[in-house]
Every structure is written in structure tokens, then in C-alpha cells.
Design an enzyme around this catalytic site. Sequence first.
Site, PDB file in Angstrom:
ATOM      1  N   GLY A   1       0.821  -1.209   0.000  1.00 20.45           N
ATOM      2  CA  GLY A   1       0.000   0.000   0.000  1.00 20.45           C
ATOM      3  C   GLY A   1       0.853   1.255   0.000  1.00 20.45           C
ATOM      4  N   ALA A   2       2.028   1.178  -0.622  1.00 21.04           N
ATOM      5  CA  ALA A   2       2.994   2.281  -0.568  1.00 21.04           C
ATOM      6  C   ALA A   2       2.542   3.513  -1.338  1.00 21.04           C
ATOM      7  CB  ALA A   2       4.355   1.811  -1.093  1.00 21.04           C
TER       8      ALA A   2
ATOM      9  N   PHE B   1      -2.047   6.938   1.474  1.00 22.90           N
ATOM     10  CA  PHE B   1      -1.810   8.049   2.394  1.00 22.90           C
ATOM     11  C   PHE B   1      -0.820   7.665   3.501  1.00 22.90           C
ATOM     12  CE2 PHE B   1      -3.938  10.464   6.092  1.00 22.90           C
ATOM     13  CZ  PHE B   1      -3.109  11.563   5.932  1.00 22.90           C
ATOM     14  N   LEU B   2      -1.091   6.565   4.195  1.00 26.93           N
ATOM     15  CA  LEU B   2      -0.218   6.114   5.273  1.00 26.93           C
ATOM     16  C   LEU B   2       1.032   5.431   4.742  1.00 26.93           C
ATOM     17  CD1 LEU B   2       0.420   5.527   8.257  1.00 26.93           C
ATOM     18  CD2 LEU B   2      -1.032   3.480   8.061  1.00 26.93           C
TER      19      LEU B   2
ATOM     20  N   LYS C   1     -11.550  -6.224   8.286  1.00 26.61           N
ATOM     21  CA  LYS C   1     -10.386  -5.786   9.063  1.00 26.61           C
ATOM     22  C   LYS C   1     -10.268  -6.598  10.362  1.00 26.61           C
ATOM     23  CE  LYS C   1      -7.925  -2.743   8.293  1.00 26.61           C
ATOM     24  NZ  LYS C   1      -6.635  -2.709   7.570  1.00 26.61           N
TER      25      LYS C   1
END
Length: 373
Positions: free
Chosen positions: A10-11, A14-15, A159
Site C-alpha cells: 500500500g505504498a 496516504f499512510l 479488518k
Amino acid sequence: MPGWSCLVTGAGGFLGQRIVRMLVQEEELQEIRALFRTFGRKHEEELSKLQTKAKVRVLKGDILDAQCLKRACQGMSAVIHTAAAIDPLGAASRQTILDVNLKGTQLLLDACVEASVPTFIYSSSVLVAGPNSYKEIILNAHEEEHRESTWPNPYPYSKRMAEKAVLATNGRLLKNGGTLHTCALRLPFIYGEECQVTSTTVKTALKNNSIIKKNATFSIANPVYVGNAAWAHILAARSLQDPKKSPSIQGQFYYISDNTPHQSYDDLNYTLSKEWGLCLDSGWSLPLSLLYWLAFLLETVSFLLRPVYNYRPPFNRLLITVLNSVFTISYKKAQRDLGYQPLVSWEEAKQKTSEWIGTLVKQHRETLHKKSQ
């Protein structure tokens, strides 16, 4: 842990992007692999700049591609898994959300076992613990309470199940005979520069005479600044590889927040943007109980129409509950086990975010000026 290496999934998010940028500063880190599926041109340019540094390698791939994940994990010391379909409203199909968040996590865990990666950090969400009702008041929730979400909605469910899978995998035997150690970080709403939720809120307000529509008046929450959320992941990766610290961290989850004042989401939006002339709507709002039952009716309509038409309600009961609950968390366990202390103060986080919002306001005004010519 000299000469360690890290894969960040997930690079392009946002995070994830902030984690990569902070990992670059780690002197003992030999290689960073930044795995992404899609991202905007601006993020692509930024990651390309980071790639000029010898230790950053940018990889494009899908979290559901098992072979891609095995290649990405090969030779890594640690994996920080941030890739997710973040969708409380359920705009995507249930199966899509379950595939990305649950199946993707399981595939990545399997890839770590095959590639003998001993450290796995999972970016979880406070939604795995609640809130389950807007009537419930939860202050300074901590890990020993073992709270659990009862929502069947695909995002909190996926999740929650993914976090369970991550923690259950702790202690699993790796292909090289080593042991996989895992932990999870439960994050509240993350704000800061490049936050898409904030960007949408500001742009919508600018089209509405700079008036921010009230959606979360009744909430009390403690959001976390993106730089502090990223820092917690790096500390977790370090600590889980430290022989002295690791035993108390393995298989554990941690709530992560910072010193951002506890406030409603509406108040947060106003505080971050008021310097640029934005203000909260002073108009009358529907009672919360009425909004909740209206959401129920819209969900019922969506369910009844499903065989012939894919109707997505503008809001649902989960969103109404999350945006209007009193739900705060304590990060004392992360302080104790991970040595976590927020790197960025509230004042600095507020200033950085406000300055970024200022660029959005400027872009909006420039667009209006061009249209008027």
C-alpha cells in the site's frame, strides 16, 4: 538489528507513502521495497524521487497476486502491511472488500512464510473494536478490554478477521526453520497532508460558499496525525526484531493515537481549515436517532433493489454511528512496549495540515479565476 530490510504494501496510499518516506531516514535499513497497485501522478513522482536513493525499490503489483507477493517478500527482514480497501460506506462490493482486506492479508502471510520473513506489522483499525452503538460512551479504550465490533458490514468485518489472522499466525514456522512474529496497530481516523477525506471535505465546502457541512457534530474522537501513525509502524518493526522487546510484543495489538485534542470530526475539520475562511454550517441538523433510522430505511431499499439495481445509499448506519460516537483510545500500551511517543505535536500537525489545506484553497480560486476569464 543492523542491515535490515522492509517491504511496505500500500505504498501509494496516504499512510503507506509516509511510512516509506520515514523509513528512508533509517540509517541501518539497507533496502525498502514499496509495493503498490495504483496511485496518482503526484504520488508516482514522489516515489520516483525516493527511488533515486539506493535503498528504495518501487514495485507494482496486486495484493491478490500470490506470486507477486512471494517475489516482493524474498530476502526481506520485515513486512509492514498497509494495503487495504478502506470503505466504511460499502461503495465497493462486499466480495471486493473481503478479497483485498482478508484474502490479501492471508496471501501475504503465506508469502512471508515461504520467503522466511520473520517480522510482520499489520495496519489495523479501531473499527475492529467498535463503536457498536452511537449511544455507547467509550473513553480511553485499552487493549485489556478486548472490545470487538459486531457490525456485519464488509469493511469492519474484513479488518477484524484479517487482524485475527495476523495475530493467530504469530509463532508460525518459516520455511527456513525460523519463526514468524506478528503484531497489529489499531489506528483511528488519520489526518494530515494529502488526506483524501479532508481533501474531499474542503473541496465540497469550497463549492458551497466555504461552508463545511456538519456530519459528525455529536462525536468525540481522537484522530492521529499521519506522521505519528507512520512512526508507530517503524517502532513496531524495530521492536519486533529486538530480542529483548519482541517477546512482549509478539501476537499483540496496540491502539495508536497522539496528543491531538479529543473533539468531534466536524470541529477537527473546522480547526484545520478556519484560517482559510471555511466555517461550519450553522443550520439545523436532523436528530441523530432520525438519521439512524433513515439510514436503516435506505439500506433496506438497497437490499430490496439488489436483484435488479445496484443502489448505494449516501450513508449507512455504520457511518452514522462512527461519525457520531464518543469513542476515544489510550496508547499507553504502545508507550510501554514499543517506546512510542508522538514525533509531531498537535500544534505542528495542525500547522502542517492547515498549510496543505491552503494549497487546496489556492488551487480552487485559481480554477475559478480561469473559468471567469
